[in-house]
Write a protein that holds these residues in place. Structure first.
Motif, PDB file in Angstrom:
ATOM      1  N   LEU A 132      14.377  -4.391  -9.864  1.00  0.00           N
ATOM      2  CA  LEU A 132      13.606  -3.832  -8.665  1.00  0.00           C
ATOM      3  C   LEU A 132      12.022  -4.102  -9.049  1.00  0.00           C
ATOM      4  O   LEU A 132      11.553  -3.816  -9.937  1.00  0.00           O
ATOM      5  CB  LEU A 132      13.982  -2.191  -8.703  1.00  0.00           C
ATOM      6  CG  LEU A 132      15.344  -2.046  -8.459  1.00  0.00           C
ATOM      7  CD1 LEU A 132      15.283  -0.379  -8.998  1.00  0.00           C
ATOM      8  CD2 LEU A 132      15.789  -2.252  -7.236  1.00  0.00           C
ATOM      9  N   TYR A 133      11.404  -4.496  -7.771  1.00  0.00           N
ATOM     10  CA  TYR A 133      10.022  -4.846  -7.904  1.00  0.00           C
ATOM     11  C   TYR A 133       9.299  -3.662  -7.421  1.00  0.00           C
ATOM     12  O   TYR A 133       9.283  -3.054  -6.175  1.00  0.00           O
ATOM     13  CB  TYR A 133       9.613  -6.147  -7.036  1.00  0.00           C
ATOM     14  CG  TYR A 133       8.389  -6.410  -6.921  1.00  0.00           C
ATOM     15  CD1 TYR A 133       7.604  -7.032  -8.578  1.00  0.00           C
ATOM     16  CD2 TYR A 133       7.400  -6.523  -5.988  1.00  0.00           C
ATOM     17  CE1 TYR A 133       6.303  -7.176  -8.641  1.00  0.00           C
ATOM     18  CE2 TYR A 133       6.090  -6.622  -6.119  1.00  0.00           C
ATOM     19  CZ  TYR A 133       5.692  -7.213  -7.136  1.00  0.00           C
ATOM     20  OH  TYR A 133       4.294  -7.511  -7.397  1.00  0.00           O
ATOM     21  N   ASN A 134       8.187  -3.331  -8.063  1.00  0.00           N
ATOM     22  CA  ASN A 134       7.326  -2.039  -7.599  1.00  0.00           C
ATOM     23  C   ASN A 134       5.957  -2.826  -7.246  1.00  0.00           C
ATOM     24  O   ASN A 134       5.291  -3.177  -7.800  1.00  0.00           O
ATOM     25  CB  ASN A 134       6.896  -1.110  -8.898  1.00  0.00           C
ATOM     26  CG  ASN A 134       5.985   0.054  -8.389  1.00  0.00           C
ATOM     27  OD1 ASN A 134       5.173  -0.164  -7.609  1.00  0.00           O
ATOM     28  ND2 ASN A 134       6.366   1.098  -9.235  1.00  0.00           N
ATOM     29  N   PRO A 135       5.846  -2.731  -5.875  1.00  0.00           N
ATOM     30  CA  PRO A 135       4.321  -3.311  -5.075  1.00  0.00           C
ATOM     31  C   PRO A 135       3.208  -2.564  -5.702  1.00  0.00           C
ATOM     32  O   PRO A 135       2.224  -3.278  -5.324  1.00  0.00           O
ATOM     33  CB  PRO A 135       4.710  -3.208  -3.585  1.00  0.00           C
ATOM     34  CG  PRO A 135       5.789  -2.187  -3.618  1.00  0.00           C
ATOM     35  CD  PRO A 135       6.570  -2.075  -4.812  1.00  0.00           C
ATOM     36  N   GLN A 136       3.282  -1.426  -6.106  1.00  0.00           N
ATOM     37  CA  GLN A 136       2.012  -0.774  -6.525  1.00  0.00           C
ATOM     38  C   GLN A 136       1.466  -1.078  -7.686  1.00  0.00           C
ATOM     39  O   GLN A 136       0.255  -1.604  -8.216  1.00  0.00           O
ATOM     40  CB  GLN A 136       2.165   0.939  -6.464  1.00  0.00           C
ATOM     41  CG  GLN A 136       1.975   1.520  -5.109  1.00  0.00           C
ATOM     42  CD  GLN A 136       3.220   1.210  -4.315  1.00  0.00           C
ATOM     43  OE1 GLN A 136       4.367   1.192  -4.548  1.00  0.00           O
ATOM     44  NE2 GLN A 136       3.170   0.904  -3.030  1.00  0.00           N
ATOM     45  N   SER A 137       2.637  -1.371  -8.720  1.00  0.00           N
ATOM     46  CA  SER A 137       2.304  -1.606 -10.223  1.00  0.00           C
ATOM     47  C   SER A 137       2.385  -3.011 -10.327  1.00  0.00           C
ATOM     48  O   SER A 137       1.896  -3.639 -11.397  1.00  0.00           O
ATOM     49  CB  SER A 137       3.114  -1.083 -11.234  1.00  0.00           C
ATOM     50  OG  SER A 137       4.398  -1.345 -10.948  1.00  0.00           O
ATOM     51  N   HIS A 138       3.086  -3.860  -9.432  1.00  0.00           N
ATOM     52  CA  HIS A 138       3.272  -5.315  -9.599  1.00  0.00           C
ATOM     53  C   HIS A 138       4.139  -5.638 -10.825  1.00  0.00           C
ATOM     54  O   HIS A 138       3.907  -6.624 -11.436  1.00  0.00           O
ATOM     55  CB  HIS A 138       1.829  -6.146  -9.924  1.00  0.00           C
ATOM     56  CG  HIS A 138       0.946  -6.030  -8.507  1.00  0.00           C
ATOM     57  ND1 HIS A 138       1.007  -7.018  -7.273  1.00  0.00           N
ATOM     58  CD2 HIS A 138      -0.042  -4.964  -8.351  1.00  0.00           C
ATOM     59  CE1 HIS A 138       0.182  -6.403  -6.455  1.00  0.00           C
ATOM     60  NE2 HIS A 138      -0.529  -5.397  -7.102  1.00  0.00           N
ATOM     61  N   TRP A 193      16.472  -7.348  -0.351  1.00  0.00           N
ATOM     62  CA  TRP A 193      15.077  -6.926   0.054  1.00  0.00           C
ATOM     63  C   TRP A 193      14.237  -7.946  -0.044  1.00  0.00           C
ATOM     64  O   TRP A 193      13.074  -7.946  -0.348  1.00  0.00           O
ATOM     65  CB  TRP A 193      14.648  -5.897  -0.832  1.00  0.00           C
ATOM     66  CG  TRP A 193      15.212  -4.596  -0.750  1.00  0.00           C
ATOM     67  CD1 TRP A 193      16.205  -4.272   0.017  1.00  0.00           C
ATOM     68  CD2 TRP A 193      14.978  -3.443  -1.765  1.00  0.00           C
ATOM     69  NE1 TRP A 193      16.664  -2.739  -0.153  1.00  0.00           N
ATOM     70  CE2 TRP A 193      16.187  -2.338  -1.279  1.00  0.00           C
ATOM     71  CE3 TRP A 193      14.354  -3.394  -2.745  1.00  0.00           C
ATOM     72  CZ2 TRP A 193      16.031  -1.231  -2.089  1.00  0.00           C
ATOM     73  CZ3 TRP A 193      14.345  -2.029  -3.520  1.00  0.00           C
ATOM     74  CH2 TRP A 193      15.348  -1.054  -3.039  1.00  0.00           C
ATOM     75  N   ASN A 194      14.718  -9.164   0.613  1.00  0.00           N
ATOM     76  CA  ASN A 194      13.985 -10.556   0.508  1.00  0.00           C
ATOM     77  C   ASN A 194      13.533 -10.825  -0.796  1.00  0.00           C
ATOM     78  O   ASN A 194      12.186 -11.453  -0.500  1.00  0.00           O
ATOM     79  CB  ASN A 194      12.757 -10.257   1.797  1.00  0.00           C
ATOM     80  CG  ASN A 194      12.364 -11.559   1.881  1.00  0.00           C
ATOM     81  OD1 ASN A 194      13.191 -12.861   2.268  1.00  0.00           O
ATOM     82  ND2 ASN A 194      11.009 -11.659   2.487  1.00  0.00           N
ATOM     83  N   GLY A 195      13.785 -10.610  -1.640  1.00  0.00           N
ATOM     84  CA  GLY A 195      13.146 -11.057  -2.875  1.00  0.00           C
ATOM     85  C   GLY A 195      12.580  -9.806  -3.916  1.00  0.00           C
ATOM     86  O   GLY A 195      12.588 -10.102  -4.984  1.00  0.00           O
ATOM     87  N   ARG A 196      12.450  -8.690  -3.427  1.00  0.00           N
ATOM     88  CA  ARG A 196      11.760  -7.812  -4.096  1.00  0.00           C
ATOM     89  C   ARG A 196      13.006  -6.988  -4.872  1.00  0.00           C
ATOM     90  O   ARG A 196      12.459  -5.989  -5.385  1.00  0.00           O
ATOM     91  CB  ARG A 196      11.039  -6.526  -3.013  1.00  0.00           C
ATOM     92  CG  ARG A 196      10.016  -7.389  -2.363  1.00  0.00           C
ATOM     93  CD  ARG A 196       9.270  -6.430  -1.444  1.00  0.00           C
ATOM     94  NE  ARG A 196      10.307  -6.419  -0.257  1.00  0.00           N
ATOM     95  CZ  ARG A 196      10.663  -5.297   0.272  1.00  0.00           C
ATOM     96  NH1 ARG A 196      10.487  -4.032  -0.473  1.00  0.00           N
ATOM     97  NH2 ARG A 196      11.448  -5.123   1.380  1.00  0.00           N
ATOM     98  N   GLN A 218      -4.794  -9.399  -9.225  1.00  0.00           N
ATOM     99  CA  GLN A 218      -3.558  -9.139  -9.867  1.00  0.00           C
ATOM    100  C   GLN A 218      -2.500 -10.017  -9.289  1.00  0.00           C
ATOM    101  O   GLN A 218      -2.452 -10.117  -7.960  1.00  0.00           O
ATOM    102  CB  GLN A 218      -3.321  -7.604  -9.941  1.00  0.00           C
ATOM    103  CG  GLN A 218      -2.056  -7.287 -10.767  1.00  0.00           C
ATOM    104  CD  GLN A 218      -2.090  -5.616 -11.009  1.00  0.00           C
ATOM    105  OE1 GLN A 218      -2.666  -4.941 -10.053  1.00  0.00           O
ATOM    106  NE2 GLN A 218      -1.487  -5.311 -11.726  1.00  0.00           N
ATOM    107  N   HIS A 219      -1.551 -10.684  -9.773  1.00  0.00           N
ATOM    108  CA  HIS A 219      -0.426 -11.238  -9.362  1.00  0.00           C
ATOM    109  C   HIS A 219       0.381 -10.632  -8.344  1.00  0.00           C
ATOM    110  O   HIS A 219       0.916  -9.547  -9.215  1.00  0.00           O
ATOM    111  CB  HIS A 219       0.352 -12.058 -10.762  1.00  0.00           C
ATOM    112  CG  HIS A 219       1.378 -12.843 -10.140  1.00  0.00           C
ATOM    113  ND1 HIS A 219       1.642 -14.077  -9.626  1.00  0.00           N
ATOM    114  CD2 HIS A 219       2.648 -12.557 -10.616  1.00  0.00           C
ATOM    115  CE1 HIS A 219       2.520 -14.498  -9.361  1.00  0.00           C
ATOM    116  NE2 HIS A 219       3.550 -13.788 -10.050  1.00  0.00           N
ATOM    117  N   ASP A 220       0.774 -11.220  -7.547  1.00  0.00           N
ATOM    118  CA  ASP A 220       1.691 -10.452  -6.571  1.00  0.00           C
ATOM    119  C   ASP A 220       3.278 -11.230  -6.951  1.00  0.00           C
ATOM    120  O   ASP A 220       3.487 -12.170  -6.928  1.00  0.00           O
ATOM    121  CB  ASP A 220       1.673 -10.748  -5.111  1.00  0.00           C
ATOM    122  CG  ASP A 220       2.750  -9.976  -4.281  1.00  0.00           C
ATOM    123  OD1 ASP A 220       3.441  -9.423  -4.799  1.00  0.00           O
ATOM    124  OD2 ASP A 220       2.738 -10.200  -3.080  1.00  0.00           O
TER     125      ASP A 220
END
Length: 202
Positions: free
Chosen positions: A111-117, A86-89, A42-44
């Motif tokens: 907003l970026y969700n790191p769990q769902s990408h 947030w450094n790009g997140r 999965q793409h980060d």
């Protein structure tokens, strides 16, 4: 002596049989080893919006009355300023444009969700002062697609936001509505951004 040797031989044979049986029993009851977890492909996407950090000239076209059969568009020109959080997140966009249709001041929080990408895009217009329903999605092959469900004139519709034609110095954003479950889409907002050359990009 022969009798004693015979007894010893039988005891030894019995012991061997017990040992072999125990080994087979353990082998049969041994828990299977868990399968190796596949490596996530999965793409980060936490830096997918980094391309937009900076100051842009924005040319905006807006359909006045979406999903009514109207073909009347109004055009605006102005600027968009995008700041990294947030450094790009996350990032914050301030849009200010003017045209025959009036003055628009918009604010977008992504907003970026790191769990769902996935990203959520949250927009507010200064005339209402409230955040809209977030469109949620991600980038694939240089194209970002984001969706939500909203109400327009009392009817539930689907909303699609698309980022495309992305280069270091330009990008295209479109918003479209669908009132037939996504079978057809009507574009109602087109923004073409061109980077201001002398402005800082970070």
């Amino acid at each position: 002596m022969n009798t004693l040797n015979h007894v010893r031989t039988e005891l030894w044979a019995c012991g061997l049989v017990i040992m072999l049986y125990s080994g087979f029993a353990l082998a049969d009851t041994e828990a299977p080893k868990p399968a190796a977890r596949p490596t996530s492909m999965q793409h980060d996407g936490q830096h997918d919006f980094d391309f937009e950090i900076g100051t842009w000239k924005t040319h905006l076209k807006r359909l006045l009355h979406p999903l009514t059969g109207s073909t009347t568009w109004v055009e605006f020109d102005g600027t968009s300023v995008v700041r990294k959080v947030w450094n790009g997140r996350a990032n914050l966009i301030e849009l200010e444009v003017d045209g025959p249709g009036g003055h628009i001041e918009g604010l977008s929080l992504r907003l970026y969700n790191p769990q769902s990408h996935q990203w959520s895009l949250n927009f507010a217009n200064s005339s209402s002062g409230t955040l809209s329903v977030p469109t949620i999605g991600e980038f694939k092959d240089g194209r970002g697609e984001f969706y939500d469900q909203e109400s327009l004139n009392g009817r539930t519709i689907l909303v699609r936001n698309v980022w495309s034609d992305i280069t270091p110095n330009s990008g295209r954003f479109e918003q479209a509505f669908s009132d037939d479950g996504g079978k057809t889409w009507e574009v109602n907002w087109i923004a073409i951004d061109t980077r201001v050359a002398d402005a800082p990009t970070k």
